[in-house]
Design a protein around this motif. Sequence first.
Motif, mmCIF file in Angstrom:
data_model
loop_
_atom_site.group_PDB
_atom_site.id
_atom_site.type_symbol
_atom_site.label_atom_id
_atom_site.label_comp_id
_atom_site.label_asym_id
_atom_site.label_seq_id
_atom_site.Cartn_x
_atom_site.Cartn_y
_atom_site.Cartn_z
ATOM 1 N N ARG A 155 -9.852 13.555 54.890
ATOM 2 C CA ARG A 155 -11.004 14.000 54.315
ATOM 3 C C ARG A 155 -11.578 13.549 53.169
ATOM 4 O O ARG A 155 -12.625 13.215 52.923
ATOM 5 N N GLY A 158 -13.662 10.692 53.320
ATOM 6 C CA GLY A 158 -14.677 11.122 54.193
ATOM 7 C C GLY A 158 -14.807 11.108 55.617
ATOM 8 O O GLY A 158 -15.954 11.241 56.148
ATOM 9 N N THR A 160 -14.623 12.343 59.241
ATOM 10 C CA THR A 160 -14.948 13.543 60.053
ATOM 11 C C THR A 160 -14.251 13.604 61.453
ATOM 12 O O THR A 160 -14.274 14.683 61.937
ATOM 13 N N MET A 315 -13.083 4.191 59.357
ATOM 14 C CA MET A 315 -14.257 4.556 58.499
ATOM 15 C C MET A 315 -15.454 3.682 58.665
ATOM 16 O O MET A 315 -16.439 4.113 58.447
ATOM 17 N N LEU A 320 -19.086 4.615 57.045
ATOM 18 C CA LEU A 320 -18.891 5.222 55.718
ATOM 19 C C LEU A 320 -18.792 3.791 54.884
ATOM 20 O O LEU A 320 -18.478 2.743 55.171
#
Length: 420
Positions: A155, A158, A160, A315, A320
Amino acid sequence: MTVPAFRAPKGTFDLVPPRGEAMLAVRDTLAAPLRSAGYGYVETPSFEETTLFARGVGESTDIVTKEMYSFTTRGGDDVTLRPEGTAPVLRAVLENGLHRGALPVKLWYSGSYYRYERPQKGRYRHFSQVGAEILGTEDPASDAELIVLAVDAYRALGLTGVRVLLNSLGSHESRPAYRAALQEYLRGLDLDEETARRVEINPLRVLDDKRPEIQKALASAPIITDFLSPSDRAHHDTVRSLLTSAGVDFEDDPRLVRGLDYYTRTLFEFVHDGLGSQSAVGGGGRYDGLSELIGGPALPGVGWALGADRTLLAMEAEGLPLPGVTGVQVFAVPLGDEAAAWAFGLVTQLRRAGVAADFATGGRGLKGAMKAADRSGAKYAVVVGARDLAEGVAQVKDLATGEQQAISLNGLVTHLQRLV
Ligand code: ATP
Ligand code: MG
């Protein structure tokens, strides 16, 4: 004669900026929850006696039969580049007597691991993991703690899309009956020779066979959770309820088994659907019998290892931004030799004052140096020539707006410190 250019060995790759910084940041972020939960850092050698892995990971596992980088040293010792971290960490705990102090011992580690795998996206021959182990307790709260800390780490990055798959493999109280039932079922299937052999040696590993036809044949195989003893069931239920109370979603996966032989009771995997077939970003479980396997006393344990390479890929799959890429805040652009020597001094002072700074080298002209300033990511350039020095000022330029201001040399470091 020309020498062919060297390349990184097959299945390995270099991390160059900005992915290099991103990987460092990923490892730091994966470890951060552990560091604030009382785990101590442990570092072991990158190679160990081969028999440590043969016994600790399991003779019949893919890791030991196919994936180890093993060699005999000049002195005649059989050693292996570590394919995983748990057996070495446990070896270090026993050797250093940590298990004779206060229990549990909570440890974390981070480093390079080596497996002779078929290279593909997310599967390399050199990769990096962050790992954690809790030794000396059977408390299901430890199993739950580790899962929560991993989820919190994902988390914090970032992410999810990480899912938690959870199972219990049972202890010695439950496993023999399940093993027998599974074996009986598997013997009734039409299997190739190697798989049939595996049914006799290590039937649970057959559940981990990824071939679709095998998975199909396993659809009605008995599941371990139907065979758990009352205490194994209670242990598993406590892990599940602690996760729920910590707000961690998980999926019960009674067919989850993992590629190492030492697991007992809790078993879990973290998967990400953006990675294609290499979907596991991390995994772990309880290994209450491992210490005895490598010649130690009874010492229950639970742990996980998170794959930093796949975490970074996850990521990127989620779009991200690369973490950890900061650059400098101030870039000095000297014009002429006298200014160059002065700029070197300024940059040194700025760095010592905690301002990230860099400067143009090689007597570059204004245009080239300003380009370097833009590339550096700096917010401000300090442009200075002989005439500025004679007047006791430097030009501080805001690289976003283009605004420029003459600042007195005396107050320059303080001025820049305030600005950034
Ligand atoms: P897989 O089923 O994908 O082979 P594994 O069960 O062999 O994974 P573990 O030994 O549990 O993997 O290692 C923990 C994590 O380390 C994995 O979830 C994965 O993210 C990462 N990992 C394992 N092997 C590799 C590899 N060859 N290249 C990159 N990452 C790896
Ligand atoms: Mg593997």
